[in-house]
Design an enzyme around this catalytic site. Structure first.
Site, PDB file in Angstrom:
ATOM      1  CG  HIS A  54      -1.955  -1.088   1.207  1.00 51.02           C
ATOM      2  ND1 HIS A  54      -3.134  -1.031   0.493  1.00 51.02           N
ATOM      3  CD2 HIS A  54      -1.947  -2.307   1.815  1.00 51.02           C
ATOM      4  CE1 HIS A  54      -3.812  -2.149   0.670  1.00 51.02           C
ATOM      5  NE2 HIS A  54      -3.107  -2.946   1.451  1.00 51.02           N
ATOM      6  CG  ASN A 127      -7.953  -4.517   0.463  1.00 54.51           C
ATOM      7  OD1 ASN A 127      -7.136  -3.605   0.482  1.00 54.51           O
ATOM      8  ND2 ASN A 127      -7.660  -5.731   0.884  1.00 54.51           N
TER       9      ASN A 127
END
Length: 485
Positions: A54, A127
């Site tokens: 990320h 997510n």
């Protein structure tokens, strides 16, 4: 108004910010040039280590507003009243690439949300997909290594990517999501967000419920095909960042509606498959969506580094009325996320403005360490219990206790009657239109055709065939029709 004076970090005025001090007009530099040394030393240190996953992200501030009464499900104060608003910060991200990667790539997107509640910060780290590739945190480092740059070639290798998936049949559901039409969102505004994991809500009477979070975009879901995505990467690698920034600056504030699926805790043990398996979804026919509120983003950060890169999220930041479930991947993340931020940003990262709680009182015995801003005074003790009226425990747990039984040791997840790594992937395939199936098969074949080992290709095709015979047969045919890379 007098002009602002440039100073060193110690506050001394800077005489010349254009020329370094030298021994004569053409001589070598002088070690005594404190401003030059300070400037170069700071430049070397002005970036913290990027996230292992990320790394590439964008963020925005906003608010969450409760629209429906959920007090029968949770005693969380920020959800206690219809119309109540709570300030939020969100960070969107890609998963596999580095900080310098492009936005419009085929990759899951992080959807990390921080609620600045009156009872402390609540972090929901999810997510844009409702499922994940694996269900045990023991496999997480290996999974990420297979998706990141190869140590020898320095690039993502199809052999590594598909080899790991070949040995992880539980990934078939998420692979089908990723390779399908929603694998490349058109923007962060045009994708859904999910808590992915199962969480626990506890009401004022102590009743426990397991929940799954669904943030449905109010802009509508829009995605890119591979060709358009590649074109967009060439035009603007930061396309999603650009879109989010410009939309909010124009006053076009993106929003999402939050729904939850709810399962009474007593039903979990006898559910037909493991409800804590993050590779599976709960069918809506069993547990319909229940509306909770809306998330609105209305303010861009003033400094991306300070507010997006230094933003730290951890799923173990709960508030009263919300807690964890036995979801193994969630349990692993309860430690790993916070520890990653201690490494990246230091032990006092929770005191940085973007991470600092906005609760009326923050009172801990944490002291010292790098960048500490809250060390107490001569009257404050740094131990507990004490006789000096220091902060004390409440004795009230945040969530209901979870029953445990059995022998310690390493165990595979307990099997439920309908546990299966492939059924839901097949269900997802069968829900797709003919055109969606065509694009899915072409995308998978494009990746598998670049794999150099036939046994890895065959194992992956076997997974798709187990999900749906037509699915596997079409992938096999498409792979054979493509030349090897």
């Amino acid at each position: 108004m007098s002009p602002r004076v440039l100073t060193t970090e110690s506050g001394a005025p800077v005489a010349d910010n254009q020329n370094s001090a030298t021994a004569g007009a053409g001589g070598p530099l002088l070690l005594q040039d404190q401003h030059l040394l300070e400037k170069l030393a700071r430049f070397n240190r002005e970036r913290v280590p990027e996230r292992v996953v990320h790394a590439r992200g964008s963020g925005a501030y906003g608010y969450f507003e409760v629209t429906d009464d959920v007090t029968g499900l949770t005693r969380a104060d920020f959800l206690s009243e219809v119309g109540r608003r709570t300030e939020t910060f969100i960070r969107f991200s890609t998963v596999a690439d580095s900080l310098g990667g492009a936005d419009a790539v085929r990759d899951p997107r992080g959807f990390a949300l921080k609620f600045y509640t009156d009872e402390g910060n609540y972090d929901l780290v999810g997510n844009n997909t409702p499922v994940f590739f694996i269900k045990d945190p023991m496999k997480f480092p290996d999974f990420i290594h297979s998706q990141k740059r190869d140590p020898f070639t320095g690039r993502q290798e199809p052999d590594n990517v598909w080899d790991f998936w070949a040995h992880s049949p539980e990934a078939t559901h998420q692979v089908t999501w990723l390779m399908g039409d929603r694998g490349i969102p058109a923007s962060y505004r045009h994708m859904n967000g999910y808590g992915s994991h199962t969480y626990q809500w506890t009401n004022a009477e102590g009743e426990a419920f397991f929940v799954k979070y669904h943030f449905k975009t109010n802009q509508g879901v829009r995605s890119l095909d591979s060709d358009r995505a590649a074109e967009l990467v060439g035009q603007d690698a930061a396309s999603h960042q650009t879109d989010l920034l410009q939309a909010i600056e124009r006053g076009v504030n993106p929003s999402w509606t939050l729904y939850v699926q709810v399962m009474p805790a007593a039903e979990a043990a006898d559910y037909r498959f493991d409800p804590f398996d993050v590779t599976k979804v709960w069918p809506h026919a069993d547990h319909p969506l229940r509306r909770v509120g809306r998330l609105v983003l209305d303010r861009n950060p003033d400094n991306v580094f300070a507010e997006v890169e230094q933003a730290a999220f951890s799923p173990n930041n709960f508030v009263p009325g919300i807690g964890p479930s036995p979801d193994k991947m969630l349990q692993g993340r309860l430690f790993a996320y916070a520890d990653a931020q201690r490494y990246r940003l230091g032990i006092n990262h929770t005191q940085l403005p973007v991470n600092a709680p906005k609760a009326p009182v923050v009172d801990t015995y944490g002291r010292d360490g790098l960048h500490a801003t809250r060390n107490g005074s001569r009257h404050d003790k740094n131990y507990e219990p004490n006789s000096y009226a220091g902060p004390a425990q409440t004795g009230v747990p945040l969530a209901a206790p979870l029953p445990v039984r059995g022998w310690t040791g390493t165990h595979e997840s307990p099997a439920h009657p309908k546990d299966d790594d492939f059924f839901q992937a097949g269900e997802l395939y069968r829900l797709m239109s003919a055109d969606e199936k065509d694009r899915l098969v072409a995308t998978i074949a494009g990746g598998l055709s670049r794999v150099t080992r036939d046994d890895v290709i065959e194992k992956n095709i076997a997974h798709f065939r187990a999900a749906d015979p037509e699915y596997g047969a079409r992938v096999e045919e498409a792979v054979r029709a493509l030349p090897e890379d």
